[in-house]
Write a protein that holds these residues in place. Structure first.
Motif, PDB file in Angstrom:
ATOM      1  N   HIS A  87      -4.981  -1.845 -22.808  1.00 56.06           N
ATOM      2  CA  HIS A  87      -4.746  -2.982 -23.694  1.00 56.06           C
ATOM      3  C   HIS A  87      -6.027  -3.789 -23.748  1.00 56.06           C
ATOM      4  CE1 HIS A  87      -0.544  -2.042 -23.558  1.00 56.06           C
ATOM      5  NE2 HIS A  87      -0.497  -2.200 -22.250  1.00 56.06           N
ATOM      6  N   VAL A  88      -6.517  -4.068 -24.926  1.00 58.49           N
ATOM      7  CA  VAL A  88      -7.722  -4.881 -25.076  1.00 58.49           C
ATOM      8  C   VAL A  88      -7.335  -6.199 -25.740  1.00 58.49           C
ATOM      9  CG1 VAL A  88      -9.957  -5.046 -26.250  1.00 58.49           C
ATOM     10  CG2 VAL A  88      -9.277  -2.895 -25.170  1.00 58.49           C
ATOM     11  N   MET A  89      -7.739  -7.299 -25.102  1.00 58.91           N
ATOM     12  CA  MET A  89      -7.457  -8.617 -25.673  1.00 58.91           C
ATOM     13  C   MET A  89      -8.560  -8.957 -26.670  1.00 58.91           C
ATOM     14  SD  MET A  89      -5.679 -11.343 -25.900  1.00 58.91           S
ATOM     15  CE  MET A  89      -4.512 -11.336 -24.540  1.00 58.91           C
ATOM     16  N   ILE A  90      -8.194  -9.141 -27.926  1.00 57.71           N
ATOM     17  CA  ILE A  90      -9.210  -9.495 -28.912  1.00 57.71           C
ATOM     18  C   ILE A  90      -9.088 -10.977 -29.242  1.00 57.71           C
ATOM     19  CG2 ILE A  90      -9.348  -7.142 -29.852  1.00 57.71           C
ATOM     20  CD1 ILE A  90      -7.816  -8.115 -32.309  1.00 57.71           C
ATOM     21  N   PRO A  91     -10.229 -11.633 -29.422  1.00 57.73           N
ATOM     22  CA  PRO A  91     -10.205 -13.073 -29.681  1.00 57.73           C
ATOM     23  C   PRO A  91      -9.894 -13.360 -31.151  1.00 57.73           C
ATOM     24  CG  PRO A  91     -12.449 -12.300 -29.753  1.00 57.73           C
ATOM     25  CD  PRO A  91     -11.601 -11.090 -29.441  1.00 57.73           C
ATOM     26  N   ALA A  92      -9.540 -14.597 -31.430  1.00 56.82           N
ATOM     27  CA  ALA A  92      -9.440 -15.030 -32.827  1.00 56.82           C
ATOM     28  C   ALA A  92     -10.845 -15.001 -33.432  1.00 56.82           C
ATOM     29  CB  ALA A  92      -8.881 -16.447 -32.894  1.00 56.82           C
ATOM     30  N   VAL A  93     -10.926 -14.651 -34.700  1.00 52.43           N
ATOM     31  CA  VAL A  93     -12.243 -14.608 -35.361  1.00 52.43           C
ATOM     32  C   VAL A  93     -12.190 -15.333 -36.701  1.00 52.43           C
ATOM     33  CG1 VAL A  93     -12.952 -12.399 -34.311  1.00 52.43           C
ATOM     34  CG2 VAL A  93     -11.810 -12.395 -36.541  1.00 52.43           C
ATOM     35  N   ARG A  94     -13.330 -15.840 -37.091  1.00 48.73           N
ATOM     36  CA  ARG A  94     -13.516 -16.319 -38.464  1.00 48.73           C
ATOM     37  C   ARG A  94     -14.987 -16.148 -38.828  1.00 48.73           C
ATOM     38  NH1 ARG A  94     -16.475 -20.782 -38.623  1.00 48.73           N
ATOM     39  NH2 ARG A  94     -16.239 -22.396 -37.029  1.00 48.73           N
ATOM     40  N   VAL A  95     -15.263 -16.218 -40.124  1.00 44.89           N
ATOM     41  CA  VAL A  95     -16.634 -16.043 -40.596  1.00 44.89           C
ATOM     42  C   VAL A  95     -17.459 -17.283 -40.245  1.00 44.89           C
ATOM     43  CG1 VAL A  95     -16.308 -17.036 -42.912  1.00 44.89           C
ATOM     44  CG2 VAL A  95     -17.965 -15.173 -42.590  1.00 44.89           C
ATOM     45  N   GLN A  96     -18.750 -17.067 -39.975  1.00 55.21           N
ATOM     46  CA  GLN A  96     -19.647 -18.193 -39.719  1.00 55.21           C
ATOM     47  C   GLN A  96     -19.808 -19.028 -40.981  1.00 55.21           C
ATOM     48  OE1 GLN A  96     -23.201 -16.179 -38.504  1.00 55.21           O
ATOM     49  NE2 GLN A  96     -22.587 -16.071 -36.343  1.00 55.21           N
ATOM     50  N   THR A  97     -19.906 -20.340 -40.806  1.00 59.02           N
ATOM     51  CA  THR A  97     -20.270 -21.191 -41.944  1.00 59.02           C
ATOM     52  C   THR A  97     -21.738 -20.928 -42.257  1.00 59.02           C
ATOM     53  OG1 THR A  97     -20.969 -22.952 -40.475  1.00 59.02           O
ATOM     54  CG2 THR A  97     -18.667 -23.011 -41.229  1.00 59.02           C
ATOM     55  N   GLU A  98     -22.199 -21.397 -43.408  1.00 58.21           N
ATOM     56  CA  GLU A  98     -23.604 -21.165 -43.765  1.00 58.21           C
ATOM     57  C   GLU A  98     -24.542 -21.774 -42.731  1.00 58.21           C
ATOM     58  OE1 GLU A  98     -25.087 -21.686 -47.776  1.00 58.21           O
ATOM     59  OE2 GLU A  98     -23.166 -20.920 -48.556  1.00 58.21           O
ATOM     60  N   ALA A  99     -24.175 -22.964 -42.237  1.00 61.51           N
ATOM     61  CA  ALA A  99     -25.007 -23.633 -41.224  1.00 61.51           C
ATOM     62  C   ALA A  99     -25.066 -22.788 -39.952  1.00 61.51           C
ATOM     63  CB  ALA A  99     -24.426 -25.013 -40.921  1.00 61.51           C
ATOM     64  N   GLU A 100     -23.890 -22.300 -39.513  1.00 61.76           N
ATOM     65  CA  GLU A 100     -23.847 -21.465 -38.305  1.00 61.76           C
ATOM     66  C   GLU A 100     -24.691 -20.202 -38.483  1.00 61.76           C
ATOM     67  OE1 GLU A 100     -19.318 -22.612 -36.754  1.00 61.76           O
ATOM     68  OE2 GLU A 100     -19.641 -20.936 -38.139  1.00 61.76           O
ATOM     69  N   GLN A 101     -24.599 -19.630 -39.679  1.00 66.21           N
ATOM     70  CA  GLN A 101     -25.322 -18.385 -39.939  1.00 66.21           C
ATOM     71  C   GLN A 101     -26.836 -18.624 -39.866  1.00 66.21           C
ATOM     72  OE1 GLN A 101     -23.529 -16.014 -42.864  1.00 66.21           O
ATOM     73  NE2 GLN A 101     -24.951 -14.320 -42.601  1.00 66.21           N
ATOM     74  N   GLN A 102     -27.272 -19.756 -40.451  1.00 66.91           N
ATOM     75  CA  GLN A 102     -28.707 -20.073 -40.413  1.00 66.91           C
ATOM     76  C   GLN A 102     -29.191 -20.245 -38.975  1.00 66.91           C
ATOM     77  OE1 GLN A 102     -29.330 -23.357 -43.086  1.00 66.91           O
ATOM     78  NE2 GLN A 102     -29.215 -22.024 -44.885  1.00 66.91           N
ATOM     79  N   THR A 103     -28.399 -20.967 -38.176  1.00 64.13           N
ATOM     80  CA  THR A 103     -28.746 -21.169 -36.763  1.00 64.13           C
ATOM     81  C   THR A 103     -28.849 -19.808 -36.061  1.00 64.13           C
ATOM     82  OG1 THR A 103     -27.353 -23.124 -36.897  1.00 64.13           O
ATOM     83  CG2 THR A 103     -28.128 -22.485 -34.686  1.00 64.13           C
ATOM     84  N   ALA A 104     -27.848 -18.944 -36.323  1.00 64.00           N
ATOM     85  CA  ALA A 104     -27.825 -17.621 -35.684  1.00 64.00           C
ATOM     86  C   ALA A 104     -29.040 -16.810 -36.115  1.00 64.00           C
ATOM     87  CB  ALA A 104     -26.537 -16.895 -36.051  1.00 64.00           C
ATOM     88  N   GLU A 105     -29.379 -16.896 -37.403  1.00 66.35           N
ATOM     89  CA  GLU A 105     -30.519 -16.124 -37.903  1.00 66.35           C
ATOM     90  C   GLU A 105     -31.828 -16.619 -37.299  1.00 66.35           C
ATOM     91  OE1 GLU A 105     -30.079 -16.190 -42.142  1.00 66.35           O
ATOM     92  OE2 GLU A 105     -28.458 -14.711 -42.037  1.00 66.35           O
ATOM     93  N   GLN A 106     -31.924 -17.943 -37.134  1.00 64.27           N
ATOM     94  CA  GLN A 106     -33.126 -18.490 -36.497  1.00 64.27           C
ATOM     95  C   GLN A 106     -33.234 -17.992 -35.063  1.00 64.27           C
ATOM     96  OE1 GLN A 106     -32.615 -22.642 -37.195  1.00 64.27           O
ATOM     97  NE2 GLN A 106     -33.372 -22.492 -39.305  1.00 64.27           N
ATOM     98  N   GLY A 107     -32.083 -17.971 -34.373  1.00 56.82           N
ATOM     99  CA  GLY A 107     -32.050 -17.451 -32.996  1.00 56.82           C
ATOM    100  C   GLY A 107     -32.502 -16.009 -32.971  1.00 56.82           C
ATOM    101  N   PHE A 108     -32.000 -15.225 -33.938  1.00 55.62           N
ATOM    102  CA  PHE A 108     -32.319 -13.798 -34.042  1.00 55.62           C
ATOM    103  C   PHE A 108     -33.815 -13.630 -34.277  1.00 55.62           C
ATOM    104  CE2 PHE A 108     -32.565  -9.834 -36.586  1.00 55.62           C
ATOM    105  CZ  PHE A 108     -32.004  -8.959 -35.671  1.00 55.62           C
ATOM    106  N   ALA A 109     -34.342 -14.469 -35.201  1.00 52.47           N
ATOM    107  CA  ALA A 109     -35.761 -14.388 -35.521  1.00 52.47           C
ATOM    108  C   ALA A 109     -36.608 -14.722 -34.288  1.00 52.47           C
ATOM    109  CB  ALA A 109     -36.098 -15.342 -36.661  1.00 52.47           C
ATOM    110  N   SER A 110     -36.235 -15.802 -33.556  1.00 48.79           N
ATOM    111  CA  SER A 110     -37.062 -16.180 -32.404  1.00 48.79           C
ATOM    112  C   SER A 110     -36.947 -15.145 -31.284  1.00 48.79           C
ATOM    113  CB  SER A 110     -36.686 -17.583 -31.902  1.00 48.79           C
ATOM    114  OG  SER A 110     -35.332 -17.600 -31.508  1.00 48.79           O
ATOM    115  N   GLU A 111     -35.775 -14.485 -31.188  1.00 56.02           N
ATOM    116  CA  GLU A 111     -35.638 -13.387 -30.213  1.00 56.02           C
ATOM    117  C   GLU A 111     -36.605 -12.256 -30.538  1.00 56.02           C
ATOM    118  OE1 GLU A 111     -31.691 -11.693 -29.587  1.00 56.02           O
ATOM    119  OE2 GLU A 111     -30.953 -13.753 -29.404  1.00 56.02           O
ATOM    120  N   GLU A 112     -36.773 -12.027 -31.848  1.00 56.86           N
ATOM    121  CA  GLU A 112     -37.600 -10.900 -32.295  1.00 56.86           C
ATOM    122  C   GLU A 112     -39.090 -11.141 -32.033  1.00 56.86           C
ATOM    123  OE1 GLU A 112     -36.778  -9.944 -36.375  1.00 56.86           O
ATOM    124  OE2 GLU A 112     -35.616  -8.185 -35.765  1.00 56.86           O
ATOM    125  N   GLU A 113     -39.466 -12.439 -32.023  1.00 59.77           N
ATOM    126  CA  GLU A 113     -40.897 -12.755 -31.887  1.00 59.77           C
ATOM    127  C   GLU A 113     -41.489 -12.320 -30.545  1.00 59.77           C
ATOM    128  OE1 GLU A 113     -41.050 -16.908 -32.908  1.00 59.77           O
ATOM    129  OE2 GLU A 113     -40.511 -16.438 -34.980  1.00 59.77           O
TER     130      GLU A 113
END
Lengths: 339, 339
Positions: free
Chosen positions: A313-339
């Motif tokens: 049995h796997v417990m899956i969390p509730a999910v929803r799509v990121q807001t545009e602001a959340e997505q931008q923050t995540a993308e910035q994080g992704f970009a800085s990880e890549e650097e």
């Protein structure tokens, strides 16, 4: 992870639905053709009306046109084993098997695998001769998108037996077309003989794809999906047919007591094979496990009579799509990880 | 013909059991291999014991070894359409399709077709993806040997649905391997996906062949078999799938209400196909007929979605083998006819 915590995930902007990765698994071939035809007609109609934005772009792909044309699984080699990093990045000549070349084309179209440019979700359509109902097969047991889609299909199609199968293979070694997307799974439906299309199987696949796309649209438009428990079957091992030591020919078939009993628990000493002279051979494992892909046509040549899985049995969390602001923050994080 | 008249027929001295005429119909392939293995072991044993005369010589044949090795129906062309007089007697070059050459080899081994040297009975083993149970398929509805064997199998295997199918084709135009013998039929068993062996289907075929050989032995040793009524399904016509006018691709599958209902009477206006967009197409014939070979995999390329038959009761006479004196008289008659 708290059960009531909502996990926010990137929007699924680009989805690919692929059929004919194996050219003789016909439900996907005819479904993708039908969806392409329906879209063409819808676009014709739309030109006359006002334009309406789709909540996600859906790419329909016929993966192996040459094998499909010949109604064979493949022409030179199994396309659905050509998507490892090694195969996609190794040297390739004009003399390479057709499917190795085609795999690179598909990787360019839908990937590149592992990159930010890859499509968000690949749903690759398959059939099996095994009595497996509808299965989603994925490489992860913690891809919340795949598991939520699975649960949505289960709820929307209560009459279709449905399971989630997990192949515990690293992303690098994952070999199938669906591994090219950021998320991906094979939708495997049976029983259906290869080279045949059965209405009931075709309809189950059509409904499955429809509900999958509905879920993606609903997710993209901001719906929160509650968490919960999902049964996951993790592949433990394969069992081959008994074979003649010299000719390598099989000497037995799946036992009638096991045939068509996919996902019915197999206990130690249960009947496994019936030899062609009539003898019963029994399961000698120590742990009761769940059989699947029982007597799949294409696996004779791969040395697989059936596969065995452990259920969790796997417990899956509730999910929803990121807001545009959340997505931008995540993308910035992704970009800085890549650097 | 008087019902109580006993028809005397020549001894069935030489019988051929053929498997793998279609290389991906696996029950016959594995059964013939198993019978060959069993005979080898029996002969080894016999050498040690005293010799015992067999009541009939049984030839076991793997008809299309090349297609069997590749697990395909055929390599170049359908072997089981190569046994017309025209194909067997026309010119042939080294460039001819493999199966045309193989057909001549088989005609030399088991025939020549239509000659006194031909084997007395050919039983050619086949599988179908259609839900047809066990069928004997023959070109004659008055071959008492075939019909008596059919009735014997029906009585010995009451749990297996069994029918006798008659293709009304002249001897000259008969095209299949079984037409090479003086008597012959295809033993067709399904449903089984091609390229797969299912224990239940294998066992039905094994039992069917065993009972057939038992009947031949019993006939040869002088038993009189009583006459009676047999149901015969005579093929009336084939129906193709609806197809796209331009691509020739099929646009519908067998309707779920018809799928797996072989030999259930199809009435005018009954559901026949379901299009890939979900529409129901109905049977427009005027006469209720019996469908068979419903959704047979190998017939997509032949343009056959199903075949339709008319059912008749055929009265078969009692039969027994000719005495030696009767046989000599008959042979003299045959010889003087030939002069």
């Amino acid at each position: 992870m708290e059960v009531d915590e909502v996990v926010c995930l990137p929007r699924l902007s680009r989805v690919a639905v692929c059929g004919g990765t194996h050219g003789n698994e016909l439900s996907g071939v005819y479904l993708v053709r039908e969806l392409l035809k329906a879209r063409k007609e819808a676009m014709k109609k739309k030109e006359e009306e006002e334009e309406e934005e789709e909540p996600a772009s859906v790419l329909m792909v016929l993966s192996n046109p040459r094998a499909t044309q010949q109604c064979r699984r493949y022409v030179d080699t199994d396309l659905n084993r050509c998507f490892t990093h090694a195969t996609l990045s190794g040297p390739v000549s004009d003399m390479a098997p057709y499917e190795m070349i085609r795999a690179r084309e598909l990787n360019t179209l839908l990937g590149p695998k592992g990159s930010a440019e890859a499509v968000d979700l690949v749903c690759d359509l398959h059939n099996t001769t095994a009595n497996m109902g509808l299965c989603l097969i994925a490489y992860s047991d913690c891809d919340w998108i795949c598991l939520h889609i699975f649960r949505h299909l289960q709820r929307q199609m209560p009459d279709v037996p449905m399971r989630f199968i997990h192949f515990d293979v690293s992303r690098k070694e994952s070999y199938s077309l669906d591994s090219v997307g950021k998320h991906g799974f094979a939708m495997e439906i049976g029983p259906q003989p290869h080279g045949v299309v059965r209405s009931n199987i075709y309809t189950a696949m059509k409904d499955g794809v429809q509900h999958m796309l509905d879920w993606v649209r609903s997710f993209n438009s901001g719906t929160t999906f509650e968490g919960g428990l999902v049964d996951v079957f993790t592949m433990v091992k394969h069992i081959d047919y008994p074979r003649d030591g010299q000719t390598h020919d099989i000497t037995a078939a799946i036992h009638p007591e096991l045939q068509d009993r996919d996902f019915c628990l197999l206990h130690p000493e249960d009947a496994l094979f019936q030899t062609f002279s009539g003898e019963t051979l029994r399961y000698k494992g120590l742990e009761p496990l769940f059989p699947f892909f029982v007597n799949e046509c294409a696996y004779y040549e791969k040395g697989i009579a059936l596969s065995l899985a452990r259920k969790r049995h796997v417990m899956i969390p509730a999910v929803r799509v990121q807001t545009e602001a959340e997505q931008q923050t995540a993308e910035q994080g992704f970009a800085s990880e890549e650097e």
